[in-house]
Write an enzyme that holds these catalytic residues in place. Structure first.
Site, PDB file in Angstrom:
ATOM      1  N   HIS A 277       0.848  -1.199   0.000  1.00 42.71           N
ATOM      2  CA  HIS A 277       0.000   0.000   0.000  1.00 42.71           C
ATOM      3  C   HIS A 277       0.878   1.242   0.000  1.00 42.71           C
ATOM      4  O   HIS A 277       1.824   1.338   0.777  1.00 42.71           O
ATOM      5  CB  HIS A 277      -0.911   0.023   1.232  1.00 42.71           C
ATOM      6  CG  HIS A 277      -2.114  -0.867   1.092  1.00 42.71           C
ATOM      7  ND1 HIS A 277      -3.243  -0.703   1.857  1.00 42.71           N
ATOM      8  CD2 HIS A 277      -2.361  -1.914   0.277  1.00 42.71           C
ATOM      9  CE1 HIS A 277      -4.133  -1.621   1.508  1.00 42.71           C
ATOM     10  NE2 HIS A 277      -3.626  -2.368   0.551  1.00 42.71           N
TER      11      HIS A 277
ATOM     12  N   TYR B 223       3.501   6.807  10.063  1.00 44.64           N
ATOM     13  CA  TYR B 223       2.708   5.617   9.724  1.00 44.64           C
ATOM     14  C   TYR B 223       3.587   4.561   9.033  1.00 44.64           C
ATOM     15  O   TYR B 223       3.516   3.376   9.373  1.00 44.64           O
ATOM     16  CB  TYR B 223       1.540   5.997   8.813  1.00 44.64           C
ATOM     17  CG  TYR B 223       0.476   4.915   8.714  1.00 44.64           C
ATOM     18  CD1 TYR B 223       0.614   3.856   7.826  1.00 44.64           C
ATOM     19  CD2 TYR B 223      -0.636   4.942   9.533  1.00 44.64           C
ATOM     20  CE1 TYR B 223      -0.347   2.853   7.745  1.00 44.64           C
ATOM     21  CE2 TYR B 223      -1.599   3.947   9.451  1.00 44.64           C
ATOM     22  CZ  TYR B 223      -1.445   2.908   8.562  1.00 44.64           C
ATOM     23  OH  TYR B 223      -2.395   1.907   8.492  1.00 44.64           O
TER      24      TYR B 223
ATOM     25  N   TYR C 191      -9.688   5.233   7.528  1.00 45.34           N
ATOM     26  CA  TYR C 191      -9.843   5.579   8.955  1.00 45.34           C
ATOM     27  C   TYR C 191     -10.916   6.671   9.016  1.00 45.34           C
ATOM     28  O   TYR C 191     -10.743   7.733   8.433  1.00 45.34           O
ATOM     29  CB  TYR C 191      -8.544   6.143   9.521  1.00 45.34           C
ATOM     30  CG  TYR C 191      -7.416   5.146   9.673  1.00 45.34           C
ATOM     31  CD1 TYR C 191      -6.628   4.771   8.588  1.00 45.34           C
ATOM     32  CD2 TYR C 191      -7.136   4.580  10.916  1.00 45.34           C
ATOM     33  CE1 TYR C 191      -5.587   3.854   8.734  1.00 45.34           C
ATOM     34  CE2 TYR C 191      -6.088   3.673  11.069  1.00 45.34           C
ATOM     35  CZ  TYR C 191      -5.327   3.317   9.974  1.00 45.34           C
ATOM     36  OH  TYR C 191      -4.302   2.421  10.118  1.00 45.34           O
TER      37      TYR C 191
ATOM     38  N   LYS D 143       0.887   0.183  15.139  1.00 47.32           N
ATOM     39  CA  LYS D 143       2.275   0.181  15.601  1.00 47.32           C
ATOM     40  C   LYS D 143       2.655  -1.016  16.471  1.00 47.32           C
ATOM     41  O   LYS D 143       3.834  -1.295  16.649  1.00 47.32           O
ATOM     42  CB  LYS D 143       2.547   1.468  16.412  1.00 47.32           C
ATOM     43  CG  LYS D 143       2.548   2.710  15.573  1.00 47.32           C
ATOM     44  CD  LYS D 143       3.695   2.708  14.579  1.00 47.32           C
ATOM     45  CE  LYS D 143       3.386   3.532  13.358  1.00 47.32           C
ATOM     46  NZ  LYS D 143       3.881   2.933  12.132  1.00 47.32           N
TER      47      LYS D 143
ATOM     48  N   PRO E  86      -4.332   0.398  18.729  1.00 52.39           N
ATOM     49  CA  PRO E  86      -4.039  -0.106  17.379  1.00 52.39           C
ATOM     50  C   PRO E  86      -4.248   0.917  16.262  1.00 52.39           C
ATOM     51  O   PRO E  86      -3.920   0.657  15.122  1.00 52.39           O
ATOM     52  CB  PRO E  86      -4.986  -1.288  17.228  1.00 52.39           C
ATOM     53  CG  PRO E  86      -6.002  -1.146  18.289  1.00 52.39           C
ATOM     54  CD  PRO E  86      -5.415  -0.335  19.370  1.00 52.39           C
TER      55      PRO E  86
END
Ligand code: FAS
Ligand code: PHB
Length: 388
Positions: A72, A383, A200, A296, A292
């Site tokens: 991704h 990220y 998200y 990480k 979560p």
């Protein structure tokens, strides 16, 4: 029994450390309380930082991940029925791999078995001894028989509830914690993912996340009150709630189906210091927990393994600098990931006692991320994973 490094815990931390040390010619024994099937039945992380990808390849367990994983180059954030993309590749030149923790752990178990590594399942009553001496040892029972393993070092890879962290004297151990006033209800379904990348979503009813494991296995989450019980959530209720929280365009194309796994996970930020005491090294969830949201948890376990693996190899070559600095190096990265996970959780979730002002701050934070390349870059570099 004697070994060089006794590893407590046969989850991803313990297995990855064992596999890397084996390839460096260092002998280990892994003690796992549960069965292999039980460990593999736990549905957990889904996103691997590229540092984790490279470490798995170095451990010789990257082949299936490279075949079946999804690379991704970005993710979507959504609020007020509108989404925007964070382009990892454009902003950082890096990407992530979507490949479930279950598959990572399966690949590691297979590699340890192929190398005839010693992974002892059903190890009960594991206890650590002599950690502040030059001859530590670990005792446990299996099938009613007491065993003792003498070793040079002990790696505590036994997760949040294991015995390793508790073996550090209370006068030495410092713990830092933030418990969030909500949990995540997660569903796994044999349906095609609603989006080719993760979504998200911040919504007034609560957070939602659309993720996946493969082209016909999707992973979805909705924020829920800590008082909720998983059995009170029917599949239909879950799908209805998810559709309310994600942008209408995604909700319209969402393919629903029966849940093949459904569970509620609490959210906490937690760090234990130091991550070393004498001959004991804490690794992964044994030392720290993150909500979560930032994906990480598993990746921090991997960076701890990276530091400890290199430190132990260095030590057996006569230089103890790596193990002497393990705790300081690991914690420096842990705290930065704790910050990122906390900040993303704060931006994306509804807090029960949230004031109008805090609500406006959240909306401004999201608007800032949508409109600022600098803000997107900060999120992206955290990220995809900060450097080791
Ligand atoms: P683990 O907890 O995975 O492994 C520890 C092992 O030690 C276990 O197999 C346990 O059985 C064993 N053990 C414990 N006590 C023992 C004893 N006394 N004797 C012997 N063995 C013992 N991270 C993400 O990045 N994304 C997510 O979406 C995500 N979701 C999660 C959901 C849940 C419900 C949980 C609990 C965690 C989630 N995490 C997520 C974090 C998770 O992936 C962890 O970071 C990861 O499992 C860490 O790996 P380990 O450090 O190996 O710990
Ligand atoms: C998952 O796929 O389980 C997942 C992905 C990203 C997260 C958390 C969980 O931030």
């Amino acid at each position: 029994m004697r070994t060089q490094v006794c590893i407590i815990g046969g989850g991803p931390s313990g297995l990855l450390l064992s596999q890397l040390l084996h390839r460096a010619g260092i002998d280990t024994v892994v003690l796992e309380r549960q069965s292999r099937d039980y460990v593999l039945s736990r549905i957990r992380a889904g996103v691997l930082e590229w540092g984790t990808v490279e470490l798995l390849r170095e451990a010789g367990v990257g082949a299936r991940m490279d075949r079946e994983g999804f690379v991704h180059t970005g993710t979507y954030l959504a609020a007020r029925n509108r989404g925007f993309r964070i382009d990892f590749n454009e902003l950082t030149g890096k990407k992530v791999m979507v490949y479930g923790q279950t598959e990572v752990t399966r690949d590691l178990y297979d590699a340890r078995a192929a190398a005839e590594g010693t992974v002892i399942h059903g190890a009960e009553g594991v206890a650590l001894h002599g950690l502040d001496t030059s001859s530590p040892y670990v005792t446990f029972t299996k099938d009613g028989t007491e065993h003792r393993i003498d070793c040079d070092f002990v790696a505590g890879c036994d997760g949040f509830h294991g015995p390793s962290r508790k073996a550090i004297p209370a006068s030495v151990l410092r713990e830092y914690e933030r418990v969030y006033p909500f949990g995540w209800l997660g569903v796994l379904s044999e349906t095609p993912p609603v989006s080719h990348e993760l979504i998200y979503a911040n919504h007034e009813r609560g957070f939602a996340l659309c993720s996946m494991r493969n082209a016909n296995l999707s992973r979805y989450y909705v924020q829920c009150p800590l008082t909720d019980k998983v059995e009170s959530w029917t599949d239909a209720n879950f799908w209805d709630e998810l559709k309310r929280r994600i942008p209408e365009e995604a909700a319209a194309t969402l393919v629903t189906g029966p849940s093949i796994e459904k569970s509620i996970a609490p959210l906490r930020s937690f760090v234990a210091e130091p991550m070393r005491w004498g001959r004991l090294f804490l690794v992964g969830d044994a030392a720290h927990i993150v909500p979560p949201t930032g994906a990480k948890g598993l990746n921090l376990a991997a960076s701890d393994v990276y530091y400890l693996y290199h430190g132990l190899v260095q030590n057996y070559q006569g230089d103890n600098e790596g193990i002497e600095t393990y705790s300081q190096k690991a914690l420096a990265r842990v705290w930065k990931s704790e910050r990122f996970s906390w900040s993303l959780t704060t931006m994306m979730h509804r807090f029960p006692d949230q004031s109008e002002f805090e609500q406006r701050m959240q909306e401004a934070e999201l608007d800032y991320h949508e409109s600022s390349e600098a803000a997107k870059k900060v999120l992206a570099e955290n990220y995809v994973g900060l450097p080791y």
